[in-house]
Every structure is written in structure tokens, then in C-alpha cells.
Design a protein around this motif. Structure first.
Motif, PDB file in Angstrom:
ATOM      1  N   ALA A 196       0.741  -1.340  -0.543  1.00 53.62           N
ATOM      2  CA  ALA A 196      -0.222   0.356   0.157  1.00 53.62           C
ATOM      3  C   ALA A 196       1.085   0.967  -0.540  1.00 53.62           C
ATOM      4  N   TRP A 197       2.161   1.538   0.719  1.00 56.78           N
ATOM      5  CA  TRP A 197       2.574   2.366   0.537  1.00 56.78           C
ATOM      6  C   TRP A 197       3.453   2.708  -0.367  1.00 56.78           C
ATOM      7  N   ARG A 198       3.552   1.533  -0.813  1.00 51.82           N
ATOM      8  CA  ARG A 198       4.531   1.872  -2.197  1.00 51.82           C
ATOM      9  C   ARG A 198       3.777   2.147  -3.713  1.00 51.82           C
ATOM     10  N   LEU A 199       1.620   1.775  -3.115  1.00 50.61           N
ATOM     11  CA  LEU A 199       0.742   2.436  -4.356  1.00 50.61           C
ATOM     12  C   LEU A 199       0.594   3.727  -3.922  1.00 50.61           C
ATOM     13  N   SER A 200       0.843   4.395  -2.990  1.00 50.19           N
ATOM     14  CA  SER A 200       0.664   5.666  -2.273  1.00 50.19           C
ATOM     15  C   SER A 200       1.026   6.423  -3.341  1.00 50.19           C
TER      16      SER A 200
ATOM     17  N   PRO B  55      -5.821   8.727  -7.873  1.00 46.69           N
ATOM     18  CA  PRO B  55      -6.083   8.190  -7.062  1.00 46.69           C
ATOM     19  C   PRO B  55      -7.022   6.500  -7.626  1.00 46.69           C
ATOM     20  N   PHE B  56      -6.304   5.439  -7.137  1.00 49.40           N
ATOM     21  CA  PHE B  56      -7.751   3.982  -7.623  1.00 49.40           C
ATOM     22  C   PHE B  56      -9.065   4.361  -7.438  1.00 49.40           C
ATOM     23  N   ARG B  57      -9.917   4.105  -8.901  1.00 50.73           N
ATOM     24  CA  ARG B  57     -11.439   4.371  -8.796  1.00 50.73           C
ATOM     25  C   ARG B  57     -12.086   3.669  -8.238  1.00 50.73           C
ATOM     26  N   ALA B  58     -11.187   1.888  -8.541  1.00 48.19           N
ATOM     27  CA  ALA B  58     -12.051   0.642  -7.710  1.00 48.19           C
ATOM     28  C   ALA B  58     -10.440  -0.143  -6.943  1.00 48.19           C
ATOM     29  N   LEU B  59     -10.650  -1.276  -6.668  1.00 45.57           N
ATOM     30  CA  LEU B  59     -10.285  -1.934  -6.456  1.00 45.57           C
ATOM     31  C   LEU B  59     -10.420  -3.531  -6.697  1.00 45.57           C
TER      32      LEU B  59
ATOM     33  N   SER C 295      -6.537  -1.890   0.517  1.00 47.45           N
ATOM     34  CA  SER C 295      -8.295  -0.334   0.163  1.00 47.45           C
ATOM     35  C   SER C 295      -8.189   0.043   1.431  1.00 47.45           C
ATOM     36  N   ARG C 296      -8.489  -0.402   2.688  1.00 45.59           N
ATOM     37  CA  ARG C 296      -8.230   0.502   4.265  1.00 45.59           C
ATOM     38  C   ARG C 296      -6.768   1.453   3.662  1.00 45.59           C
ATOM     39  N   GLU C 297      -5.736   0.994   3.981  1.00 46.68           N
ATOM     40  CA  GLU C 297      -4.485   2.105   4.105  1.00 46.68           C
ATOM     41  C   GLU C 297      -4.854   3.156   2.537  1.00 46.68           C
ATOM     42  N   LEU C 298      -5.501   2.744   1.580  1.00 47.64           N
ATOM     43  CA  LEU C 298      -5.523   3.744   0.193  1.00 47.64           C
ATOM     44  C   LEU C 298      -6.748   4.508   0.435  1.00 47.64           C
ATOM     45  N   ASN C 299      -7.419   4.165   1.454  1.00 42.94           N
ATOM     46  CA  ASN C 299      -8.958   4.868   1.252  1.00 42.94           C
ATOM     47  C   ASN C 299      -9.510   4.689   0.319  1.00 42.94           C
ATOM     48  N   ILE C 300      -9.593   3.547  -0.687  1.00 41.84           N
ATOM     49  CA  ILE C 300     -10.426   3.201  -1.167  1.00 41.84           C
ATOM     50  C   ILE C 300     -11.809   2.318  -0.726  1.00 41.84           C
ATOM     51  N   ARG C 301     -13.010   2.612  -1.050  1.00 41.82           N
ATOM     52  CA  ARG C 301     -13.962   2.290  -0.784  1.00 41.82           C
ATOM     53  C   ARG C 301     -14.708   0.462  -1.960  1.00 41.82           C
ATOM     54  N   THR C 302     -14.589   1.122  -3.240  1.00 41.40           N
ATOM     55  CA  THR C 302     -15.291   0.389  -4.374  1.00 41.40           C
ATOM     56  C   THR C 302     -14.026  -0.498  -4.211  1.00 41.40           C
ATOM     57  N   ILE C 303     -14.656  -1.932  -3.865  1.00 37.92           N
ATOM     58  CA  ILE C 303     -14.139  -3.257  -4.079  1.00 37.92           C
ATOM     59  C   ILE C 303     -15.240  -3.754  -4.364  1.00 37.92           C
ATOM     60  N   GLU C 304     -14.346  -4.821  -5.865  1.00 30.54           N
ATOM     61  CA  GLU C 304     -14.710  -6.007  -6.480  1.00 30.54           C
ATOM     62  C   GLU C 304     -14.594  -7.353  -6.406  1.00 30.54           C
TER      63      GLU C 304
ATOM     64  N   LYS D 100     -14.975  -2.535 -15.536  1.00 33.00           N
ATOM     65  CA  LYS D 100     -14.297  -3.137 -16.588  1.00 33.00           C
ATOM     66  C   LYS D 100     -14.745  -1.447 -17.571  1.00 33.00           C
ATOM     67  N   GLU D 101     -15.029  -0.854 -17.831  1.00 28.80           N
ATOM     68  CA  GLU D 101     -14.937   0.523 -18.835  1.00 28.80           C
ATOM     69  C   GLU D 101     -14.287   0.834 -18.584  1.00 28.80           C
ATOM     70  N   ASP D 102     -13.141   1.167 -19.632  1.00 28.56           N
ATOM     71  CA  ASP D 102     -12.325   1.565 -20.437  1.00 28.56           C
ATOM     72  C   ASP D 102     -11.448   1.472 -20.226  1.00 28.56           C
ATOM     73  N   GLY D 103     -11.087  -0.334 -19.900  1.00 21.70           N
ATOM     74  CA  GLY D 103     -10.453  -1.069 -20.081  1.00 21.70           C
ATOM     75  C   GLY D 103      -9.951  -1.122 -18.905  1.00 21.70           C
ATOM     76  N   GLY D 104     -10.410  -0.853 -17.376  1.00 22.70           N
ATOM     77  CA  GLY D 104      -9.960  -0.843 -16.326  1.00 22.70           C
ATOM     78  C   GLY D 104      -9.174  -0.018 -15.729  1.00 22.70           C
ATOM     79  N   ARG D 105      -9.120   1.538 -16.160  1.00 26.05           N
ATOM     80  CA  ARG D 105      -7.997   2.507 -16.326  1.00 26.05           C
ATOM     81  C   ARG D 105      -8.837   2.810 -14.612  1.00 26.05           C
ATOM     82  N   ASP D 106      -7.395   3.099 -14.272  1.00 24.14           N
ATOM     83  CA  ASP D 106      -7.274   3.238 -12.826  1.00 24.14           C
ATOM     84  C   ASP D 106      -8.125   2.657 -11.501  1.00 24.14           C
ATOM     85  N   VAL D 107      -8.578   1.177 -11.909  1.00 32.56           N
ATOM     86  CA  VAL D 107      -8.594   0.607 -11.102  1.00 32.56           C
ATOM     87  C   VAL D 107      -7.037  -0.677 -10.374  1.00 32.56           C
ATOM     88  N   LEU D 108      -7.569  -0.766  -8.949  1.00 33.17           N
ATOM     89  CA  LEU D 108      -6.423  -1.420  -8.767  1.00 33.17           C
ATOM     90  C   LEU D 108      -6.582  -2.497  -8.675  1.00 33.17           C
TER      91      LEU D 108
END
Length: 167
Positions: free
Chosen positions: A23-27, A32-36, A51-60, A89-97
Motif C-alpha cells: 500500500a505504501w508503494r502504491l500510495s 487515486p484508484f477508483r476501484a479495487l 483498500s484501508r490504507e489507500l481509502n479505496i471504498r469500491t471493492i470488487e 471494466k469500463e475503459d479497460g479498467g483505467r484507474d482500477v487496482l
């Protein structure tokens, strides 16, 4: 039951530290990521931490089976049990982790990457065969090492070295 030649047991404490390091490396990412997207089952634990460390709320989740056998060491045909939601999956998952605990041979990583070609793929551990398929990882482990994750282990009695029968 065939056990691997090399073993790398990971404790809960170590795994938590390694997932937080991920998470530190990704921060440092500017956008920001829109989803994980978590690859189950192994990716569930690091996904919760990241998801906790990066405050990502949309988790799939994407549910893929690739290992079978008594202790899960036999690779099998990949089976998709649950697909990723179309909105992610929209836009090929751009900004998705995408998060998983490990990339081993890269078969699962390649399979999921096809679904989200523009996503950022992160794993806690990476083996040489799967490493080129991920964007970020923390620890590289040799291809012939089996990682025993804390959710696969149990605390048991260990025979003392002195007096043990090593025939």
C-alpha cells in the motif's frame, strides 16, 4: 500428497507488514484508484489491508480457480467462478487496482489482465514466471518455493532437535 522442495512460511504479522508495504508503494501514485478488484481467495486479505490504507471504498472480486489438490499445490485448468462488474471494466479498467497475494506462473494474472488491460496489477509476492505481468510487488520468491500463507497454517507442537529421530 507431494510437498514442494522449498518452503517459505509467512506469519500473520509478516503478511500484514508486507501488505502495508505494498500500500505504501502504491500510495505515491498521483491519480487515486477508483476501484479495487481482488482476485479471490488469496487476494482477499491483502485487498482489505490495501483498500484501508489507500481509502479505496469500491471493492470488487473476480473469482478464479487455478490450484487444486489436497494442499492446493496442483495447477489445474483455470475456471472463472465470478466475473468482474461491467462498470469496473469500463475503459479497460483505467484507474482500477487489481490485488492478489501472489503471482506464481502468471496464468491467473494473465487471465485477469485480459479483462482489465489498463488496470494497475499489484501483488505482495512474485515469482519470476509471473513477475512480468504485475506492475507492483513487494517480495520476489524463487519459482521452486512454495509460500505457506498464514490462513493455510496452524500452530502445532514441534519436536525438539535434541532427542529427535532423524532416520
Amino acid at each position: 500428497m507431494t510437498l514442494p522442495d522449498k518452503a517459505f512460511p509467512v506469519s500473520w504479522d509478516q503478511f500484514h507488514r508486507d501488505a502495508r508495504a505494498l500500500a505504501w508503494r502504491l500510495s505515491s501514485r498521483e491519480q487515486p484508484f477508483r476501484a479495487l478488484v481482488c482476485i479471490t481467495r488469496g487476494g482477499l486479505v491483502p485487498a482489505a489491508i490495501v483498500s484501508r490504507e489507500l481509502n479505496i471504498r469500491t471493492i470488487e472480486t473476480v473469482c478464479v480457480v487455478s490450484y487444486t489438490g489436497e494442499i492446493g499445490t496442483e495447477q489445474s485448468q483455470l475456471r472463472l467462478l465470478k466475473e468482474i462488474d461491467d462498470a469496473i471494466k469500463e475503459d479497460g479498467g483505467r484507474d482500477v487496482l487489481i490485488v492478489d497475494e501472489l503471482t506464481d506462473t502468471g496464468r491467473t494474472a494473465s487471465f485477469v489482465r485480459e479483462m482489465l488491460p489498463k488496470a494497475h496489477f499489484a501483488t505482495v509476492y512474485a515469482k519470476p514466471a509471473g513477475r512480468p505481468l504485475v506492475d507492483t510487488y513487494i517480495t520476489e520468491v524463487s519459482q521452486d518455493t512454495w509460500i505457506y500463507f498464514p490462513w493455510d497454517l496452524d500452530v502445532t507442537y514441534a519436536q525438539p532437535i535434541a532427542g529427535a529421530d532423524f532416520d
